[in-house]
Design a protein around this motif. Structure first.
Motif, PDB file in Angstrom:
ATOM      1  N   GLU A 229       0.831  -1.203   0.000  1.00 18.40           N
ATOM      2  CA  GLU A 229       0.000   0.000   0.000  1.00 18.40           C
ATOM      3  C   GLU A 229       0.867   1.255   0.000  1.00 18.40           C
ATOM      4  O   GLU A 229       0.547   2.246  -0.672  1.00 18.40           O
ATOM      5  N   THR A 230       1.969   1.220   0.732  1.00 22.42           N
ATOM      6  CA  THR A 230       2.894   2.360   0.728  1.00 22.42           C
ATOM      7  C   THR A 230       3.480   2.571  -0.659  1.00 22.42           C
ATOM      8  O   THR A 230       3.587   3.708  -1.146  1.00 22.42           O
ATOM      9  N   PHE A 231       3.840   1.474  -1.318  1.00 26.49           N
ATOM     10  CA  PHE A 231       4.384   1.571  -2.676  1.00 26.49           C
ATOM     11  C   PHE A 231       3.343   2.158  -3.626  1.00 26.49           C
ATOM     12  O   PHE A 231       3.659   3.008  -4.481  1.00 26.49           O
ATOM     13  N   LEU A 232       2.089   1.731  -3.493  1.00 24.42           N
ATOM     14  CA  LEU A 232       1.023   2.275  -4.330  1.00 24.42           C
ATOM     15  C   LEU A 232       0.864   3.779  -4.107  1.00 24.42           C
ATOM     16  O   LEU A 232       0.682   4.544  -5.069  1.00 24.42           O
ATOM     17  N   ARG A 233       0.927   4.201  -2.880  1.00 25.48           N
ATOM     18  CA  ARG A 233       0.805   5.631  -2.579  1.00 25.48           C
ATOM     19  C   ARG A 233       1.969   6.416  -3.200  1.00 25.48           C
ATOM     20  O   ARG A 233       1.771   7.529  -3.709  1.00 25.48           O
ATOM     21  N   GLU A 234       3.151   5.841  -3.171  1.00 26.30           N
ATOM     22  CA  GLU A 234       4.300   6.509  -3.776  1.00 26.30           C
ATOM     23  C   GLU A 234       4.127   6.633  -5.285  1.00 26.30           C
ATOM     24  O   GLU A 234       4.427   7.672  -5.877  1.00 26.30           O
TER      25      GLU A 234
ATOM     26  N   THR B 115      -9.396  -2.851  -0.995  1.00 26.74           N
ATOM     27  CA  THR B 115      -8.635  -2.576  -2.211  1.00 26.74           C
ATOM     28  C   THR B 115      -9.318  -1.512  -3.060  1.00 26.74           C
ATOM     29  O   THR B 115      -8.687  -0.549  -3.513  1.00 26.74           O
ATOM     30  N   ALA B 116     -10.619  -1.679  -3.275  1.00 30.79           N
ATOM     31  CA  ALA B 116     -11.358  -0.691  -4.072  1.00 30.79           C
ATOM     32  C   ALA B 116     -11.333   0.671  -3.403  1.00 30.79           C
ATOM     33  O   ALA B 116     -11.192   1.705  -4.084  1.00 30.79           O
ATOM     34  N   GLY B 117     -11.447   0.700  -2.087  1.00 30.14           N
ATOM     35  CA  GLY B 117     -11.411   1.966  -1.367  1.00 30.14           C
ATOM     36  C   GLY B 117     -10.065   2.652  -1.478  1.00 30.14           C
ATOM     37  O   GLY B 117      -9.986   3.884  -1.618  1.00 30.14           O
ATOM     38  N   LEU B 118      -8.986   1.876  -1.415  1.00 31.21           N
ATOM     39  CA  LEU B 118      -7.650   2.447  -1.550  1.00 31.21           C
ATOM     40  C   LEU B 118      -7.456   3.063  -2.925  1.00 31.21           C
ATOM     41  O   LEU B 118      -6.959   4.196  -3.059  1.00 31.21           O
ATOM     42  N   LEU B 119      -7.857   2.342  -3.968  1.00 28.34           N
ATOM     43  CA  LEU B 119      -7.702   2.873  -5.326  1.00 28.34           C
ATOM     44  C   LEU B 119      -8.564   4.117  -5.530  1.00 28.34           C
ATOM     45  O   LEU B 119      -8.141   5.072  -6.187  1.00 28.34           O
ATOM     46  N   ALA B 120      -9.759   4.117  -4.963  1.00 28.34           N
ATOM     47  CA  ALA B 120     -10.621   5.300  -5.060  1.00 28.34           C
ATOM     48  C   ALA B 120      -9.969   6.491  -4.364  1.00 28.34           C
ATOM     49  O   ALA B 120      -9.990   7.622  -4.870  1.00 28.34           O
ATOM     50  N   GLU B 121      -9.394   6.247  -3.203  1.00 30.57           N
ATOM     51  CA  GLU B 121      -8.707   7.315  -2.462  1.00 30.57           C
ATOM     52  C   GLU B 121      -7.559   7.892  -3.281  1.00 30.57           C
ATOM     53  O   GLU B 121      -7.319   9.116  -3.260  1.00 30.57           O
ATOM     54  N   LEU B 122      -6.846   7.041  -4.014  1.00 33.24           N
ATOM     55  CA  LEU B 122      -5.698   7.478  -4.795  1.00 33.24           C
ATOM     56  C   LEU B 122      -6.096   8.025  -6.169  1.00 33.24           C
ATOM     57  O   LEU B 122      -5.232   8.466  -6.928  1.00 33.24           O
ATOM     58  N   GLY B 123      -7.397   7.977  -6.495  1.00 33.96           N
ATOM     59  CA  GLY B 123      -7.849   8.476  -7.791  1.00 33.96           C
ATOM     60  C   GLY B 123      -7.414   7.597  -8.945  1.00 33.96           C
ATOM     61  O   GLY B 123      -7.193   8.075 -10.062  1.00 33.96           O
ATOM     62  N   THR B 124      -7.334   6.301  -8.682  1.00 30.03           N
ATOM     63  CA  THR B 124      -6.775   5.352  -9.642  1.00 30.03           C
ATOM     64  C   THR B 124      -7.849   4.402 -10.164  1.00 30.03           C
ATOM     65  O   THR B 124      -8.701   3.948  -9.410  1.00 30.03           O
ATOM     66  N   SER B 125      -7.782   4.105 -11.460  1.00 22.60           N
ATOM     67  CA  SER B 125      -8.693   3.126 -12.038  1.00 22.60           C
ATOM     68  C   SER B 125      -8.207   1.716 -11.722  1.00 22.60           C
ATOM     69  O   SER B 125      -7.031   1.494 -11.449  1.00 22.60           O
ATOM     70  N   ALA B 126      -9.125   0.771 -11.769  1.00 25.44           N
ATOM     71  CA  ALA B 126      -8.790  -0.639 -11.563  1.00 25.44           C
ATOM     72  C   ALA B 126      -8.891  -1.388 -12.888  1.00 25.44           C
ATOM     73  O   ALA B 126      -9.698  -1.049 -13.749  1.00 25.44           O
ATOM     74  N   VAL B 127      -8.053  -2.410 -13.030  1.00 24.61           N
ATOM     75  CA  VAL B 127      -8.078  -3.261 -14.218  1.00 24.61           C
ATOM     76  C   VAL B 127      -8.721  -4.591 -13.852  1.00 24.61           C
ATOM     77  O   VAL B 127      -8.233  -5.315 -12.979  1.00 24.61           O
TER      78      VAL B 127
ATOM     79  N   VAL C  70     -13.463 -10.144 -11.300  1.00 25.14           N
ATOM     80  CA  VAL C  70     -14.259  -9.090 -10.665  1.00 25.14           C
ATOM     81  C   VAL C  70     -14.154  -7.811 -11.489  1.00 25.14           C
ATOM     82  O   VAL C  70     -13.233  -7.633 -12.278  1.00 25.14           O
ATOM     83  N   THR C  71     -15.117  -6.907 -11.289  1.00 24.90           N
ATOM     84  CA  THR C  71     -15.159  -5.697 -12.112  1.00 24.90           C
ATOM     85  C   THR C  71     -15.276  -4.447 -11.253  1.00 24.90           C
ATOM     86  O   THR C  71     -16.279  -3.716 -11.327  1.00 24.90           O
ATOM     87  N   PRO C  72     -14.285  -4.142 -10.436  1.00 26.95           N
ATOM     88  CA  PRO C  72     -14.346  -2.938  -9.604  1.00 26.95           C
ATOM     89  C   PRO C  72     -14.229  -1.669 -10.453  1.00 26.95           C
ATOM     90  O   PRO C  72     -13.525  -1.656 -11.470  1.00 26.95           O
ATOM     91  N   VAL C  73     -14.934  -0.631 -10.025  1.00 24.44           N
ATOM     92  CA  VAL C  73     -14.852   0.668 -10.709  1.00 24.44           C
ATOM     93  C   VAL C  73     -14.627   1.750  -9.652  1.00 24.44           C
ATOM     94  O   VAL C  73     -15.539   2.501  -9.304  1.00 24.44           O
ATOM     95  N   PRO C  74     -13.408   1.850  -9.122  1.00 24.57           N
ATOM     96  CA  PRO C  74     -13.148   2.850  -8.090  1.00 24.57           C
ATOM     97  C   PRO C  74     -13.052   4.267  -8.619  1.00 24.57           C
ATOM     98  O   PRO C  74     -13.141   5.226  -7.852  1.00 24.57           O
ATOM     99  N   SER C  75     -12.860   4.431  -9.926  1.00 25.51           N
ATOM    100  CA  SER C  75     -12.767   5.762 -10.529  1.00 25.51           C
ATOM    101  C   SER C  75     -13.965   6.005 -11.431  1.00 25.51           C
ATOM    102  O   SER C  75     -14.293   5.164 -12.275  1.00 25.51           O
ATOM    103  N   PRO C  76     -14.624   7.155 -11.310  1.00 23.60           N
ATOM    104  CA  PRO C  76     -15.748   7.447 -12.199  1.00 23.60           C
ATOM    105  C   PRO C  76     -15.306   7.842 -13.607  1.00 23.60           C
ATOM    106  O   PRO C  76     -16.136   7.992 -14.503  1.00 23.60           O
ATOM    107  N   GLU C  77     -13.986   8.005 -13.800  1.00 25.52           N
ATOM    108  CA  GLU C  77     -13.477   8.441 -15.099  1.00 25.52           C
ATOM    109  C   GLU C  77     -13.229   7.274 -16.049  1.00 25.52           C
ATOM    110  O   GLU C  77     -13.542   7.351 -17.233  1.00 25.52           O
ATOM    111  N   LEU C  78     -12.627   6.201 -15.532  1.00 21.35           N
ATOM    112  CA  LEU C  78     -12.191   5.126 -16.414  1.00 21.35           C
ATOM    113  C   LEU C  78     -12.198   3.787 -15.698  1.00 21.35           C
ATOM    114  O   LEU C  78     -11.842   3.693 -14.520  1.00 21.35           O
TER     115      LEU C  78
END
Length: 291
Positions: free
Chosen positions: A145-150, A178-190, A205-213
Motif C-alpha cells: 500500500e505504501t508503494f502504491l501511494r508513492e 482494495t477498491a477503497g484504496l484505489l478510489a482514495e488514490l484516484g486510480t482506475s482498476a483493471v 471481478v469488475t471494480p470501478v473505483p474511478s468514475p473516469e475510467l
C-alpha cells in the motif's frame, strides 16, 4: 452510460505483423499504426514495459493517429517492482541496479524520463491511461500500500490504472479495502479475464473505483499461464460464448465510469484483433456506445 473503447494490447507484436492482418503497403511502422487506428480507437503500448519509451516516438504516434484515438501505456518494469535487465535501461543509466535494486538516484531519473516520454501524448489528448501491472509477489499489505501511494504521488495528474497479479487483492474480505484504496488514490482498476483453474488465478471481478475510467484486459484462458513460454501463456482464441460472459459486466462498468477500455492480450497471430472485433460486435448488438 459511458462509452466503450475496444482494442488490442499491441499493434507491433511480431506475431500480429506476420499474421497477414496488415494489408500489403501498410506494413512499415507508420502504415501499421495508421491501419490499426483506422480499425480501433484504443491500443496498449506494451513495449514500454520492456524499455523506456521515447518522446520522439510518442510524438510520431500522436501525429499518425486521428483525434479521439488513445494509447494506454504500460509502465516500465522498474517502476512496478519487476526485475529489470540492465540492458533495458538507457546506456547512460546502466550498471546501477546492483542485484536488481536501483540506487537512490536511478529510480528518480527513470521516473523523470518516463514522464517526459509521455508528454506528447498528454499534450494531444492521446494518453488514455498509464497501466501499472504489478507482479504476482506484490501481495496485499502495508508495504504494498505504501508503494502504491508513492506511485500515485509520482503520477499526480496522470490517468492511472492498476492491475494486480496477486489474487488476494480482490478476494472476499479484502475487495472493499482494495477498491477503497484505489478510489482514495484516484486510480482506475483493471479487471482481468484469465484461466480460473490456477492457484494464482485472479478472479473476474469488475471494480470501478474511478468514475473516469475502467479497464478490462483479456489474457486468454490457457492453462500454461505462469509456466510456459509467452506464446504458450497467451495462446487462446476467444469464442463468442466466452466473450458474451463479459458483455453484461462491461455494461455495468460503463454504467459507473465515463469510459471503459476493453483490451485483448491473447497476442498470438491475429487472435487479439479478431477477438476485439468480435467483442465490439457483441457490445454494439446490446445497444451500448462502442467505438
Amino acid at each position: 452510460m459511458g462509452e466503450i473503447l475496444v482494442g488490442a494490447c499491441s499493434w507491433t507484436d511480431r506475431a500480429l505483423v506476420g499474421s497477414g492482418w496488415y494489408p500489403p503497403g501498410w506494413r512499415d511502422a507508420e502504415g501499421r499504426l495508421r491501419h490499426y487506428a483506422g480499425q480501433f480507437s484504443v491500443v496498449e503500448v506494451d513495449s514500454a514495459y520492456y524499455a523506456l519509451p521515447s518522446e520522439r516516438n510518442s510524438l510520431l504516434w500522436s501525429q499518425r493517429t486521428p483525434d479521439g484515438f488513445v494509447f494506454d501505456v504500460k509502465a516500465f518494469s522498474l517502476l512496478t517492482g519487476h526485475p529489470t535487465r540492465d540492458a533495458a535501461l538507457p546506456a547512460d543509466l546502466r550498471g546501477r541496479t546492483g542485484r536488481g535494486v536501483p540506487d537512490d538516484g536511478l529510480l528518480d531519473e527513470v521516473w523523470a524520463r518516463f514522464a517526459s516520454a509521455l508528454e506528447p501524448l498528454r499534450r494531444t489528448d492521446r494518453l488514455g491511461t498509464v497501466l501499472f501491472q504489478f507482479p504476482p509477489w506484490f501481495a496485499p499489505g502495508a508495504r504494498s500500500e505504501t508503494f502504491l501511494r508513492e506511485c500515485a504521488a509520482r503520477t499526480a495528474g496522470w490517468p492511472l490504472a492498476v492491475e494486480f497479479r496477486h489474487p488476494g487483492w480482490w478476494q472476499e474480505g479484502l475487495y472493499d479495502r482494495t477498491a477503497g484504496l484505489l478510489a482514495e488514490l484516484g486510480t482506475s482498476a483493471v479487471a482481468v479475464d484469465m484461466v480460473q483453474t490456477l492457484r494464482t488465478s485472479v478472479p473476474p471481478v469488475t471494480p470501478v473505483p474511478s468514475p473516469e475510467l475502467a479497464v478490462v484486459r483479456f489474457h486468454g484462458r490457457n492453462e500454461a499461464w505462469g509456466t510456459g513460454s509467452k506464446e504458450d501463456r497467451f495462446r487462446h482464441t476467444y469464442t463468442d460464448g466466452e466473450l458474451a460472459e463479459w458483455v453484461p459486466r462491461v455494461a455495468r462498468m460503463a454504467g459507473h465510469a465515463k469510459r471503459v477500455h476493453v483490451l485483448f492480450n491473447n497476442c498470438c497471430a491475429d487472435a487479439a484483433v479478431r477477438a476485439a472485433e468480435a467483442m465490439r460486435r457483441l457490445l454494439t448488438a446490446e445497444g451500448l456506445t462502442v467505438r
